[in-house]
Motif scaffolding. Structure first.
Motif, PDB file in Angstrom:
ATOM      1  N   ASN A 285       0.825  -1.217   0.000  1.00  0.00           N
ATOM      2  CA  ASN A 285       0.000   0.000   0.000  1.00  0.00           C
ATOM      3  C   ASN A 285       0.855   1.260   0.000  1.00  0.00           C
ATOM      4  O   ASN A 285       0.476   2.282  -0.581  1.00  0.00           O
ATOM      5  N   ASP A 286       2.022   1.200   0.654  1.00  0.00           N
ATOM      6  CA  ASP A 286       2.911   2.361   0.669  1.00  0.00           C
ATOM      7  C   ASP A 286       3.504   2.633  -0.714  1.00  0.00           C
ATOM      8  O   ASP A 286       3.808   3.779  -1.055  1.00  0.00           O
ATOM      9  N   LEU A 287       3.680   1.571  -1.492  1.00  0.00           N
ATOM     10  CA  LEU A 287       4.283   1.726  -2.813  1.00  0.00           C
ATOM     11  C   LEU A 287       3.272   2.096  -3.889  1.00  0.00           C
ATOM     12  O   LEU A 287       3.655   2.556  -4.962  1.00  0.00           O
ATOM     13  N   LYS A 288       1.987   1.897  -3.604  1.00  0.00           N
ATOM     14  CA  LYS A 288       0.955   2.164  -4.613  1.00  0.00           C
ATOM     15  C   LYS A 288       0.978   3.612  -5.097  1.00  0.00           C
ATOM     16  O   LYS A 288       0.609   3.903  -6.235  1.00  0.00           O
ATOM     17  N   LYS A 289       1.395   4.518  -4.227  1.00  0.00           N
ATOM     18  CA  LYS A 289       1.399   5.932  -4.595  1.00  0.00           C
ATOM     19  C   LYS A 289       2.563   6.289  -5.516  1.00  0.00           C
ATOM     20  O   LYS A 289       2.584   7.365  -6.104  1.00  0.00           O
ATOM     21  N   LYS A 290       3.538   5.395  -5.620  1.00  0.00           N
ATOM     22  CA  LYS A 290       4.734   5.672  -6.410  1.00  0.00           C
ATOM     23  C   LYS A 290       4.552   5.203  -7.853  1.00  0.00           C
ATOM     24  O   LYS A 290       3.782   4.281  -8.128  1.00  0.00           O
ATOM     25  N   ASP A 291       5.296   5.819  -8.769  1.00  0.00           N
ATOM     26  CA  ASP A 291       5.304   5.340 -10.144  1.00  0.00           C
ATOM     27  C   ASP A 291       6.207   4.105 -10.223  1.00  0.00           C
ATOM     28  O   ASP A 291       6.786   3.671  -9.221  1.00  0.00           O
ATOM     29  N   THR A 292       6.317   3.529 -11.418  1.00  0.00           N
ATOM     30  CA  THR A 292       7.083   2.291 -11.557  1.00  0.00           C
ATOM     31  C   THR A 292       8.532   2.481 -11.138  1.00  0.00           C
ATOM     32  O   THR A 292       9.117   1.628 -10.459  1.00  0.00           O
ATOM     33  N   ALA A 293       9.131   3.603 -11.518  1.00  0.00           N
ATOM     34  CA  ALA A 293      10.514   3.877 -11.125  1.00  0.00           C
ATOM     35  C   ALA A 293      10.620   4.011  -9.606  1.00  0.00           C
ATOM     36  O   ALA A 293      11.579   3.517  -8.996  1.00  0.00           O
ATOM     37  N   GLY A 294       9.652   4.665  -8.993  1.00  0.00           N
ATOM     38  CA  GLY A 294       9.674   4.838  -7.544  1.00  0.00           C
ATOM     39  C   GLY A 294       9.555   3.514  -6.802  1.00  0.00           C
ATOM     40  O   GLY A 294      10.207   3.300  -5.782  1.00  0.00           O
ATOM     41  N   LYS A 295       8.703   2.628  -7.321  1.00  0.00           N
ATOM     42  CA  LYS A 295       8.576   1.299  -6.710  1.00  0.00           C
ATOM     43  C   LYS A 295       9.901   0.547  -6.785  1.00  0.00           C
ATOM     44  O   LYS A 295      10.351  -0.061  -5.797  1.00  0.00           O
ATOM     45  N   LEU A 296      10.532   0.562  -7.967  1.00  0.00           N
ATOM     46  CA  LEU A 296      11.789  -0.153  -8.137  1.00  0.00           C
ATOM     47  C   LEU A 296      12.894   0.473  -7.298  1.00  0.00           C
ATOM     48  O   LEU A 296      13.731  -0.239  -6.722  1.00  0.00           O
ATOM     49  N   ASP A 297      12.905   1.782  -7.193  1.00  0.00           N
ATOM     50  CA  ASP A 297      13.857   2.467  -6.315  1.00  0.00           C
ATOM     51  C   ASP A 297      13.726   1.973  -4.878  1.00  0.00           C
ATOM     52  O   ASP A 297      14.724   1.657  -4.218  1.00  0.00           O
ATOM     53  N   ALA A 298      12.497   1.931  -4.384  1.00  0.00           N
ATOM     54  CA  ALA A 298      12.262   1.520  -3.001  1.00  0.00           C
ATOM     55  C   ALA A 298      12.696   0.074  -2.765  1.00  0.00           C
ATOM     56  O   ALA A 298      13.303  -0.249  -1.741  1.00  0.00           O
ATOM     57  N   ILE A 299      12.383  -0.801  -3.731  1.00  0.00           N
ATOM     58  CA  ILE A 299      12.774  -2.202  -3.611  1.00  0.00           C
ATOM     59  C   ILE A 299      14.295  -2.330  -3.633  1.00  0.00           C
ATOM     60  O   ILE A 299      14.890  -3.041  -2.818  1.00  0.00           O
ATOM     61  N   ALA A 300      14.943  -1.642  -4.572  1.00  0.00           N
ATOM     62  CA  ALA A 300      16.401  -1.729  -4.682  1.00  0.00           C
ATOM     63  C   ALA A 300      17.088  -1.184  -3.430  1.00  0.00           C
ATOM     64  O   ALA A 300      18.037  -1.788  -2.922  1.00  0.00           O
TER      65      ALA A 300
END
Length: 202
Positions: free
Chosen positions: A153-168
């Motif tokens: 749910n925290d990542l839903k607000k991010k774009d695809t790049a933002g999601k991958l940034d957070a995971i990395a």
């Protein structure tokens, strides 16, 4: 930020050789990240190509699917990647294809279809250490979020790049330890390889 990269823009990253070799396929994302100086890829990593007939483009014989990776401009090594393998045996193919893009300090996660669901391993192959895990939640994305304690749910607000940034970012900080085994021991421990085409409609 843009989600499309030219080869020239990739040339100064650890993804360049993979891009030039036609190994970064079916991208869900390939572009600059929100983190300055970082590029990312989500898609399929071709491990072994099918023989080509004339100019016919054929899908690879072997792939690391649901592959996600980031690379920093000016750096030779991938700091993070994760992906799915039908068989643990193909860890060797991943290591050989990525080659000098791997380092002893990178965080590399492989979710394998044929290892026991109760096991997690660390496997050193050449200079790199791979975290090898079973696939429980059907997708690498869901698995890596659970492993790294990231809330979807925290990542839903991010774009695809933002999601991958957070995971990395979380993956690079990962410091848990699993049972350490050799690649040869993993071959002995792995289960049968599932036929991915079974039960599919014809």
């Amino acid at each position: 930020m843009t989600d499309t990269l030219t080869r020239k823009e990739l040339d100064d990253t650890a993804l360049a050789r993979l891009e030039h070799g036609g190994r970064l396929l079916n991208p869900v994302f390939k572009g600059f990240m929100n983190t300055f100086g970082r590029v990312g890829f989500r898609g399929e990593l071709a491990l072994r190509f099918s023989p080509r007939l004339a100019d016919e483009a054929r899908p690879p014989e072997l792939s690391c699917e649901q592959f996600m990776a980031v690379a920093d401009v000016g750096e030779r090594h991938l700091p993070f990647f994760a992906g799915w393998l039908l068989s643990f045996e193909h860890l060797k193919n991943v290591a050989e294809v990525l080659g000098d893009a791997l380092s002893a300090n990178g965080k590399y996660f492989l979710f394998c279809d044929n290892i026991d669901l109760s096991t997690r391993y660390q496997v050193q192959y050449e200079k790199a250490i791979f975290y090898v895990l079973p696939i429980l939640e059907s997708t690498v994305y869901n698995e890596i979020l659970e492993l790294l304690y990231l809330e979807k749910n925290d990542l839903k607000k991010k774009d695809t790049a933002g999601k991958l940034d957070a995971i990395a970012d979380a993956g690079i900080k990962f410091d848990a330890t699993f049972d350490s085994i050799t690649y040869a021991e993993g071959l002995e421990l792995m289960g049968p390889v599932r036929n991915p085409n079974e039960n599919r409609p014809v």
